[in-house]
Design a protein around this motif. Structure first.
Motif, PDB file in Angstrom:
ATOM      1  N   GLN A  41      46.657 -28.328 -22.151  1.00 47.33           N
ATOM      2  CA  GLN A  41      46.886 -27.712 -20.834  1.00 47.33           C
ATOM      3  C   GLN A  41      47.470 -26.309 -20.971  1.00 47.33           C
ATOM      4  N   ARG A  42      48.473 -26.182 -21.850  1.00 45.80           N
ATOM      5  CA  ARG A  42      49.080 -24.856 -22.043  1.00 45.80           C
ATOM      6  C   ARG A  42      48.068 -23.871 -22.613  1.00 45.80           C
ATOM      7  N   ASP A  43      47.277 -24.359 -23.613  1.00 49.39           N
ATOM      8  CA  ASP A  43      46.284 -23.465 -24.224  1.00 49.39           C
ATOM      9  C   ASP A  43      45.241 -23.026 -23.210  1.00 49.39           C
ATOM     10  N   LEU A  44      44.764 -24.011 -22.408  1.00 51.76           N
ATOM     11  CA  LEU A  44      43.752 -23.662 -21.395  1.00 51.76           C
ATOM     12  C   LEU A  44      44.302 -22.668 -20.387  1.00 51.76           C
ATOM     13  N   GLU A  45      45.540 -22.926 -19.942  1.00 52.91           N
ATOM     14  CA  GLU A  45      46.130 -22.023 -18.942  1.00 52.91           C
ATOM     15  C   GLU A  45      46.344 -20.633 -19.541  1.00 52.91           C
ATOM     16  N   ALA A  46      46.831 -20.572 -20.805  1.00 55.49           N
ATOM     17  CA  ALA A  46      47.037 -19.279 -21.469  1.00 55.49           C
ATOM     18  C   ALA A  46      45.705 -18.553 -21.643  1.00 55.49           C
ATOM     19  N   ASP A  47      44.647 -19.329 -22.056  1.00 55.51           N
ATOM     20  CA  ASP A  47      43.325 -18.712 -22.193  1.00 55.51           C
ATOM     21  C   ASP A  47      42.835 -18.183 -20.853  1.00 55.51           C
ATOM     22  N   ALA A  48      43.069 -18.962 -19.790  1.00 52.99           N
ATOM     23  CA  ALA A  48      42.620 -18.542 -18.459  1.00 52.99           C
ATOM     24  C   ALA A  48      43.301 -17.242 -18.046  1.00 52.99           C
ATOM     25  N   VAL A  49      44.625 -17.155 -18.314  1.00 50.42           N
ATOM     26  CA  VAL A  49      45.370 -15.926 -17.979  1.00 50.42           C
ATOM     27  C   VAL A  49      44.822 -14.752 -18.788  1.00 50.42           C
ATOM     28  N   PHE A  50      44.561 -15.008 -20.097  1.00 51.36           N
ATOM     29  CA  PHE A  50      44.045 -13.926 -20.943  1.00 51.36           C
ATOM     30  C   PHE A  50      42.655 -13.497 -20.486  1.00 51.36           C
ATOM     31  N   PHE A  51      41.762 -14.482 -20.195  1.00 52.02           N
ATOM     32  CA  PHE A  51      40.405 -14.133 -19.759  1.00 52.02           C
ATOM     33  C   PHE A  51      40.441 -13.371 -18.445  1.00 52.02           C
ATOM     34  N   ALA A  52      41.388 -13.771 -17.556  1.00 48.00           N
ATOM     35  CA  ALA A  52      41.508 -13.072 -16.265  1.00 48.00           C
ATOM     36  C   ALA A  52      41.899 -11.616 -16.476  1.00 48.00           C
ATOM     37  N   SER A  53      42.800 -11.370 -17.466  1.00 49.16           N
ATOM     38  CA  SER A  53      43.204  -9.990 -17.731  1.00 49.16           C
ATOM     39  C   SER A  53      42.050  -9.165 -18.299  1.00 49.16           C
ATOM     40  N   GLU A  54      41.093  -9.837 -19.003  1.00 52.82           N
ATOM     41  CA  GLU A  54      39.977  -9.122 -19.600  1.00 52.82           C
ATOM     42  C   GLU A  54      38.906  -8.763 -18.572  1.00 52.82           C
ATOM     43  N   VAL A  55      38.790  -9.563 -17.497  1.00 55.72           N
ATOM     44  CA  VAL A  55      37.723  -9.306 -16.514  1.00 55.72           C
ATOM     45  C   VAL A  55      38.231  -8.702 -15.223  1.00 55.72           C
ATOM     46  N   LYS A  56      39.580  -8.491 -15.103  1.00 57.59           N
ATOM     47  CA  LYS A  56      40.101  -8.040 -13.809  1.00 57.59           C
ATOM     48  C   LYS A  56      39.612  -6.631 -13.446  1.00 57.59           C
ATOM     49  N   ALA A  57      39.534  -5.736 -14.472  1.00 52.41           N
ATOM     50  CA  ALA A  57      39.111  -4.370 -14.167  1.00 52.41           C
ATOM     51  C   ALA A  57      37.652  -4.322 -13.678  1.00 52.41           C
ATOM     52  N   PRO A  58      36.655  -4.927 -14.442  1.00 46.36           N
ATOM     53  CA  PRO A  58      35.284  -4.902 -13.925  1.00 46.36           C
ATOM     54  C   PRO A  58      35.115  -5.698 -12.631  1.00 46.36           C
TER      55      PRO A  58
ATOM     56  N   ALA B  69      37.369  -5.908 -10.204  1.00 49.26           N
ATOM     57  CA  ALA B  69      37.872  -5.055  -9.132  1.00 49.26           C
ATOM     58  C   ALA B  69      36.885  -3.938  -8.816  1.00 49.26           C
ATOM     59  N   ALA B  70      36.149  -3.489  -9.862  1.00 46.09           N
ATOM     60  CA  ALA B  70      35.185  -2.409  -9.659  1.00 46.09           C
ATOM     61  C   ALA B  70      33.819  -2.938  -9.198  1.00 46.09           C
ATOM     62  N   GLY B  71      33.654  -4.275  -9.147  1.00 47.07           N
ATOM     63  CA  GLY B  71      32.389  -4.858  -8.717  1.00 47.07           C
ATOM     64  C   GLY B  71      31.313  -4.796  -9.784  1.00 47.07           C
ATOM     65  N   LYS B  72      31.700  -4.620 -11.053  1.00 47.80           N
ATOM     66  CA  LYS B  72      30.733  -4.553 -12.152  1.00 47.80           C
ATOM     67  C   LYS B  72      30.485  -5.961 -12.678  1.00 47.80           C
ATOM     68  N   TYR B  73      29.684  -6.729 -11.987  1.00 50.29           N
ATOM     69  CA  TYR B  73      29.508  -8.139 -12.306  1.00 50.29           C
ATOM     70  C   TYR B  73      28.710  -8.352 -13.585  1.00 50.29           C
ATOM     71  N   GLN B  74      27.775  -7.404 -13.886  1.00 51.16           N
ATOM     72  CA  GLN B  74      27.039  -7.539 -15.152  1.00 51.16           C
ATOM     73  C   GLN B  74      27.987  -7.414 -16.343  1.00 51.16           C
TER      74      GLN B  74
ATOM     75  N   ILE C 149      42.413 -13.958 -10.400  1.00 52.71           N
ATOM     76  CA  ILE C 149      42.229 -12.651 -11.046  1.00 52.71           C
ATOM     77  C   ILE C 149      42.980 -11.624 -10.217  1.00 52.71           C
ATOM     78  N   LEU C 150      44.083 -11.128 -10.800  1.00 54.25           N
ATOM     79  CA  LEU C 150      44.930 -10.165 -10.092  1.00 54.25           C
ATOM     80  C   LEU C 150      44.713  -8.776 -10.666  1.00 54.25           C
ATOM     81  N   PHE C 151      44.508  -7.802  -9.778  1.00 56.00           N
ATOM     82  CA  PHE C 151      44.409  -6.407 -10.197  1.00 56.00           C
ATOM     83  C   PHE C 151      45.054  -5.545  -9.129  1.00 56.00           C
ATOM     84  N   GLU C 152      46.122  -4.864  -9.528  1.00 56.52           N
ATOM     85  CA  GLU C 152      46.889  -4.016  -8.601  1.00 56.52           C
ATOM     86  C   GLU C 152      47.342  -4.827  -7.394  1.00 56.52           C
TER      87      GLU C 152
END
Length: 576
Positions: A36-53, A55-60, A129-132
């Motif tokens: 559970q901790r690993d999944l949640e940590a991975d989810a937080v990390f993955f969210a930080s990796e995709v938050k910028a695109p 927020a910019a609407g770059k879905y590809q 996914i939080l951005f600004e």
């Protein structure tokens, strides 16, 4: 002893199954919590990796990032936007039991119900996914189905084995010696307390066999762990106190440039929060790419780095020293950033340079003039009485200018270094103003200026040194007359306001441009640099006025508009 007891008893099987069941349950819970901790940590990390695109609407780009992360971490990943639509997906995902509404409102979720995992054959975690400070969707991370199946098959296999083992020995369970099961259960519970950080509970077993010895060792372990933890807490508190007492800003980052530690001085320098900064990327806390690149270079090369950076928008100048952190194997595991604010130092260096340049200029001008006229006199001009008298008059005026400049510099130095001895007493400002007016009567008539005062008859006395207060009015009136054209008007106003008396020296002169207002009280600063020397100004008068007023415990400011005049307003404490 215990071995002989087990050899003589048929309860060995039941005891082993019970112990295995308890241990497996504990291990399973620990294992599930770890997942559970690993999944949640991975989810937080993955969210930080995709938050910028996201927020910019770059879905590809989001899809490419998700594909890379899935291959790298071997996880099922699904990205959902705020409308519940799937933007990118790798692996299987069923959203039937997932509380998407709560996740999209900012709540993290992770599967915790083992029975639900067994039924749905899905083990997942989800974070927004939080951005600004804005939610742009959610990331759902799950174990691949084959991984979940392995966990389920292990559980089924174990539980079937235990079930048939217990069924086979059910008749023997009634005869199990309770002095084995109860101590072991107590030890397991105490061990859980140890894992939770509670070392106060101990095991009490009054036997001389292995169980009794184990209980004693467990109690001894608890005591040592408690002592070690207390020492560690004391050292940690000491380090925190040390960091809090250091005036330089200190930031410790790991190899990925994530903030591990930040002291209060650094928080104050960069405007960050120590609790919110932990775990975040350095660039997200200090928006300065020069610093980020310097840290990157230190982590790569392993050598210390010195740099001066400017933080906007306050234009803070920081001197930064970056040092790599190495582990025992010599690998670089992070870096320490030490920051010192040298903004004021740079400003003082600039002021010193300007002061030296201005003093040199102010001294050079009259000295050049004196030297030139003396050389002319020595070459024979002294033989002409009229010409000699004229030259000597100019030399006398220039010498007087030098004398006034040096006196002003000495007065200003005494005031700024608190060497000036003030004779603070109750002063009648109205009487003092009348004395000053007499000094300027002839100049006012010569320039054709109108002069007036607006001072109440019952104006309270003020706390000041009469001689230096007279100098304040002389300097301000001198400036007002100097920069007011013929036919203009100069006047003085006074008004009691609460605990202070406010004075205003006003004129209808040429005024001061708005961009020059913040600097008029600086040493050697002239608004009209071309005309001030001709008028005899050194640029020190207003600086002296400011320091004298502040030495009296008052304040001074200026209001002015070009070609409409100026008002120099200062306050002094009224007498009790």
């Amino acid at each position: 002893m215990l071995k002989d007891h087990f050899r003589k008893s048929n309860f060995m099987t039941v005891t082993i199954y019970i112990i295995l069941l308890i241990l497996f349950t504990s291990l399973q819970n620990l294992y599930l919590k770890s997942i559970q901790r690993d999944l949640e940590a991975d989810a937080v990390f993955f969210a930080s990796e995709v938050k910028a695109p996201m927020a910019a609407g770059k879905y590809q780009e989001v899809g490419r990032v998700v594909q890379d992360l899935s291959r790298q971490f071997y996880k099922s990943i699904t990205v959902i936007n705020t409308f519940g639509n799937r933007i990118a997906e790798v692996g299987e995902f069923r959203e039937r039991d997932l509380p998407l509404e709560g996740i999209l409102k900012g709540k993290n979720y992770v599967d915790k119900n083992a029975f639900q995992i067994l039924i749905s054959r899905q083990f997942s975690a989800a974070v927004p996914i939080l951005f600004e400070n804005k939610i742009h969707g959610a990331v759902v991370v799950g174990l691949p189905p084959d991984e979940v199946n392995k966990i389920l098959w292990i559980n089924l296999l174990f539980f079937f084995t235990v079930f048939f083992g217990i069924l086979r020995s059910v008749l023997l369970l009634k005869k199990v010696d309770t002095h084995i099961i109860k101590p072991i259960s107590t030890m397991i519970e105490v061990s859980r307390n140890f894992a939770a950080g509670n070392f106060t509970r101990t095991v009490h077993v009054n036997s001389l066999d292995e169980i009794g010895q184990l209980s004693k060792e467990l109690n001894l372990l608890a005591k040592k762990l408690r002592i070690t933890l207390e020492e560690l807490n004391e050292k940690t508190a000491g380090v925190e106190d040390l960091l809090a007492g250091i005036v330089d800003g200190i930031i410790v980052v790991d190899a990925q440039r994530r903030v591990m530690l930040i002291n209060p001085a650094a928080c104050k320098l960069v405007g960050a929060d120590s609790e919110k900064s932990a775990g975040k990327k350095l660039i997200s806390i200090i928006r300065n790419y020069q610093l980020d690149e310097a840290v990157k270079k230190t982590l790569k090369e392993g050598s210390p780095y010195f740099k001066e950076i400017v933080l906007l928008p306050r234009e803070q100048i920081l001197k930064v020293h970056i040092t790599p952190i190495k582990d025992r194997a010599g690998r670089i595991s992070g870096s320490v950033i030490v920051m010192r604010d040298i903004t004021e130092l740079k400003h003082l260096e600039k002021l010193r340079s300007e002061f030296l340049a201005n003093v040199s200029h102010e001294l050079r001008t009259p000295l050049t003039s004196i030297k030139g006229f003396v050389e002319t006199l020595l070459e024979g001009a002294y033989k002409d009485p009229g010409l000699a008298k004229r030259f000597l008059s100019i030399i006398d005026a220039e010498a007087g200018r030098l004398y006034r400049l040096i006196n002003n510099l000495m007065d200003l130095s005494k005031i700024e270094t608190n060497q000036l001895k003030l004779r603070i007493e109750d002063v009648s400002a109205a009487e003092l103003i009348n004395e000053v007016i007499i000094i300027f009567e002839n100049r006012l008539k010569e320039k054709g200026l109108k002069f007036s005062t607006d001072i109440p008859k019952d104006l309270p006395k003020v706390k000041a040194d009469p001689d230096w207060l007279r100098q304040v009015f002389i300097n301000l009136l001198d400036n007002a007359i100097k920069y007011t054209q013929s036919g203009g008007r100069v006047w003085i106003e006074a008004e009691p306001k609460g605990d202070v008396v406010e004075f205003r020296v006003c004129d209808t002169g040429i005024g001061i441009p708005e961009e020059d207002l913040p600097r008029v009280f600086e040493r050697f600063y002239r608004v009209d640099k071309a005309r001030s020397p001709e008028m005899g100004g050194s640029g020190l008068g207003l600086a002296i006025v400011k320091h004298i007023v502040r030495a009296f415990g008052g304040d001074i400011r200026v209001e002015s508009r070009v070609n409409q005049g100026s008002k120099f307003i200062f306050t002094l404490k009224r007498s009790k």
